[in-house]
Design a protein around this motif. Structure first.
Motif, PDB file in Angstrom:
ATOM      1  N   ASP A  25      73.157 -42.765  -8.421  1.00 39.85           N
ATOM      2  CA  ASP A  25      72.136 -42.417  -7.418  1.00 39.85           C
ATOM      3  C   ASP A  25      71.858 -43.621  -6.522  1.00 39.85           C
ATOM      4  N   GLU A  47      64.260 -36.021  -9.613  1.00 40.35           N
ATOM      5  CA  GLU A  47      64.365 -34.691 -10.223  1.00 40.35           C
ATOM      6  C   GLU A  47      64.599 -33.589  -9.179  1.00 40.35           C
ATOM      7  N   GLY A  79      68.901 -39.873 -16.581  1.00 39.31           N
ATOM      8  CA  GLY A  79      69.082 -38.507 -17.079  1.00 39.31           C
ATOM      9  C   GLY A  79      69.430 -37.516 -15.984  1.00 39.31           C
ATOM     10  N   SER A 104      68.901 -45.583 -17.816  1.00 41.69           N
ATOM     11  CA  SER A 104      67.457 -45.504 -18.071  1.00 41.69           C
ATOM     12  C   SER A 104      67.224 -45.399 -19.575  1.00 41.69           C
ATOM     13  N   LYS A 125      63.446 -25.552 -15.045  1.00 43.67           N
ATOM     14  CA  LYS A 125      64.316 -26.687 -15.383  1.00 43.67           C
ATOM     15  C   LYS A 125      65.580 -26.229 -16.100  1.00 43.67           C
ATOM     16  N   THR A 145      66.395 -53.809 -15.061  1.00 48.45           N
ATOM     17  CA  THR A 145      66.004 -53.444 -13.693  1.00 48.45           C
ATOM     18  C   THR A 145      65.242 -52.112 -13.647  1.00 48.45           C
TER      19      THR A 145
HETATM   20  N1  LIG Z   1      70.620 -33.470 -21.155  1.00 50.59           N
HETATM   21  C1  LIG Z   1      69.704 -33.788 -22.032  1.00 50.59           C
HETATM   22  O1  LIG Z   1      69.879 -33.652 -23.240  1.00 50.59           O
HETATM   23  C2  LIG Z   1      68.395 -34.363 -21.559  1.00 50.59           C
HETATM   24  C3  LIG Z   1      67.493 -34.909 -22.483  1.00 50.59           C
HETATM   25  C4  LIG Z   1      66.319 -35.490 -22.004  1.00 50.59           C
HETATM   26  C5  LIG Z   1      66.063 -35.513 -20.637  1.00 50.59           C
HETATM   27  N2  LIG Z   1      66.965 -34.951 -19.780  1.00 50.59           N
HETATM   28  C6  LIG Z   1      66.728 -34.970 -18.328  1.00 50.59           C
HETATM   29  O2  LIG Z   1      66.722 -36.328 -17.899  1.00 50.59           O
HETATM   30  C7  LIG Z   1      65.941 -36.413 -16.701  1.00 50.59           C
HETATM   31  C8  LIG Z   1      65.009 -37.595 -16.830  1.00 50.59           C
HETATM   32  O3  LIG Z   1      65.783 -38.760 -17.043  1.00 50.59           O
HETATM   33  P1  LIG Z   1      65.474 -40.113 -16.276  1.00 50.59           P
HETATM   34  O4  LIG Z   1      64.037 -40.418 -16.403  1.00 50.59           O
HETATM   35  O5  LIG Z   1      66.475 -41.100 -16.694  1.00 50.59           O
HETATM   36  O6  LIG Z   1      65.704 -39.643 -14.764  1.00 50.59           O
HETATM   37  P2  LIG Z   1      66.359 -40.315 -13.484  1.00 50.59           P
HETATM   38  O7  LIG Z   1      67.821 -40.248 -13.589  1.00 50.59           O
HETATM   39  O8  LIG Z   1      65.701 -39.640 -12.323  1.00 50.59           O
HETATM   40  O9  LIG Z   1      65.926 -41.842 -13.539  1.00 50.59           O
HETATM   41  C9  LIG Z   1      64.595 -42.189 -13.265  1.00 50.59           C
HETATM   42  C10 LIG Z   1      64.515 -43.197 -12.112  1.00 50.59           C
HETATM   43  O10 LIG Z   1      64.919 -44.471 -12.595  1.00 50.59           O
HETATM   44  C11 LIG Z   1      65.923 -45.016 -11.740  1.00 50.59           C
HETATM   45  N3  LIG Z   1      66.784 -45.824 -12.594  1.00 50.59           N
HETATM   46  C12 LIG Z   1      67.514 -45.412 -13.655  1.00 50.59           C
HETATM   47  N4  LIG Z   1      68.087 -46.454 -14.267  1.00 50.59           N
HETATM   48  C13 LIG Z   1      67.728 -47.561 -13.585  1.00 50.59           C
HETATM   49  C14 LIG Z   1      67.991 -48.938 -13.751  1.00 50.59           C
HETATM   50  N5  LIG Z   1      68.708 -49.425 -14.759  1.00 50.59           N
HETATM   51  N6  LIG Z   1      67.474 -49.784 -12.821  1.00 50.59           N
HETATM   52  C15 LIG Z   1      66.697 -49.332 -11.807  1.00 50.59           C
HETATM   53  N7  LIG Z   1      66.388 -48.043 -11.622  1.00 50.59           N
HETATM   54  C16 LIG Z   1      66.901 -47.164 -12.508  1.00 50.59           C
HETATM   55  C17 LIG Z   1      66.591 -43.837 -11.090  1.00 50.59           C
HETATM   56  O11 LIG Z   1      67.186 -44.181  -9.859  1.00 50.59           O
HETATM   57  C18 LIG Z   1      65.401 -42.882 -10.918  1.00 50.59           C
HETATM   58  O12 LIG Z   1      64.699 -43.211  -9.746  1.00 50.59           O
HETATM   59  C19 LIG Z   1      65.207 -35.093 -16.554  1.00 50.59           C
HETATM   60  O13 LIG Z   1      65.831 -34.313 -15.571  1.00 50.59           O
HETATM   61  C20 LIG Z   1      65.377 -34.455 -17.907  1.00 50.59           C
HETATM   62  O14 LIG Z   1      65.346 -33.046 -17.851  1.00 50.59           O
HETATM   63  C21 LIG Z   1      68.124 -34.399 -20.208  1.00 50.59           C
END
Ligand SMILES: NC(=O)c1ccc[n+]([C@@H]2O[C@H](COP(=O)([O-])OP(=O)(O)OC[C@H]3O[C@@H](n4cnc5c(N)ncnc54)[C@H](O)[C@@H]3O)[C@@H](O)[C@H]2O)c1
Length: 315
Positions: A25, A47, A79, A104, A125, A145
């Motif tokens: 992203d 999201e 995620g 993340s 969702k 980060t």
């Molecule tokens: N498939 C599954 O089993 C499962 C399980 C739990 C959650 N999820 C899904 O995961 C999503 C939530 O995950 P999330 O919170 O990682 O979402 P995300 O991917 O939107 O990441 C959150 C934010 O953190 C930023 N980011 C991520 N890693 C970073 C890093 N190392 N440095 C700087 N910025 C960083 C991203 O750019 C984003 O703005 C939801 O859509 C949820 O439904 C899926």
């Protein structure tokens, strides 16, 4: 099939370069773009971009880069990136292999495991998705980060997982070490997924605690996923407090409060009920999975009216 999961193995860069194509992203590309291969698709973050439009764009970019059926793609991100890129991999040319380098805390401790992929449709969702296991390369250096809001969100899924396992629950009451917590979460989730990969025999349902109310909160309020799960858990426990032993109920409330802090939400209970009843997991009424005790997860199925009544009382 057992999932291959590597933790702090240092192999993630080889993986990124061996892949025909990388999905990430915009936030990650800003920080780590220099170390990503040229064949990549950079999606908008958040999201609200976890949808079929993004899948279409990824497929177009993969076709343009000549990605073939025998190729592998890698998701580099949180995620959202994993769910969308994994779904794209599972349907592109009827399915190609994929790897996940989670960045993340949520993705390292939870979404990188188990192979659930998917995108949202409107407010529902993961309404469209698939089961497609990646090889997962967890490197905790990426947490440096991660913004604080996202770190707290990751803690939400870890706290949720701790209600499934007495050892992790105890660990959470001592000095917190992210790498240890991630290792424990990976093991707990993998053990559950190995019993019920396609979510058919009930074992995997235990992972849904906090999600019946949490998912609608996430979609209505735009709060982070993990924080929504924590708030969902708090409301669900309040709704079902008659099923829980008195001291245990209060112990969990104060445990959750430590991670929720002063985060508050407002929503219409009816709107939560509409979204919850549209969830794929709810066929005859609204199902809530709840921790009867640590590690003993049970289910209660409520009618929509009963759900609304209990949620109103809990607010
Ligand atoms: N498939 C599954 O089993 C499962 C399980 C739990 C959650 N999820 C899904 O995961 C999503 C939530 O995950 P999330 O919170 O990682 O979402 P995300 O991917 O939107 O990441 C959150 C934010 O953190 C930023 N980011 C991520 N890693 C970073 C890093 N190392 N440095 C700087 N910025 C960083 C991203 O750019 C984003 O703005 C939801 O859509 C949820 O439904 C899926």
């Amino acid at each position: 099939m057992e999932q291959k999961v590597f933790i702090n193995s240092g192999k993630e860069l080889d993986e990124l370069y061996a892949s025909a194509f990388v999905v990430t992203d915009e936030n990650l590309d800003r920080i780590y773009g220099g170390m990503l291969p040229e064949n990549k698709f950079v999606m908008r973050a958040g999201e609200e971009n976890k949808n079929l439009d993004t899948v279409q764009k990824i497929a177009e970019a993969m076709l343009k880069c000549g990605v073939r059926r025998g190729d592998r793609i890698t998701a580099f991100g949180g995620g959202v990136v994993g769910d969308v890129a994994g779904f794209a991999a599972s349907v592109y040319m009827r399915g190609i292999s994929w790897s996940f380098v989670p960045t993340s805390l949520i993705a390292m401790a939870d979404s990188g495991i188990g192979g659930k992929t998917g995108v949202n449709v409107g407010l529902i969702k993961n309404a469209v998705g698939s089961f497609c296991l990646p090889d997962t390369f967890i490197e905790t250096k990426y947490l440096h980060t991660l913004p604080t809001r996202e770190y707290r969100s990751g803690m939400g899924e870890i706290v949720k997982t701790s209600l499934l396992d007495a050892d992790l629950f105890e660990f959470m009451h001592g000095k917190f070490k992210a790498v240890e917590a991630i290792k424990k979460c990976v093991k707990i989730k993998s053990d559950i997924v190995n019993k019920d990969f396609t979510d058919k025999n009930g074992a995997r349902k235990a992972l849904n605690i906090g999600h019946t109310v949490g998912h609608p909160i996430e979609m209505i309020t735009g709060l982070s996923h993990g924080m929504s799960v924590l708030l969902g858990l708090r409301f669900e426990l309040l709704m079902l407090r008659d099923y829980l032993e008195h001291n245990y109920f209060y112990e969990l409330q104060s445990y959750l409060s430590k991670y929720i802090g002063d985060t508050r939400v407002t929503f219409e209970p009816e709107a939560v009920a509409v979204i919850a009843s549209a969830d794929k997991k709810n066929e005859d009424g609204i199902s809530i999975m709840y921790p009867y005790s640590i590690g003993d997860i049970r289910e209660v199925v409520l009618s929509k009216d009963e759900f609304i009544r209990l949620l109103k009382e809990a607010m």
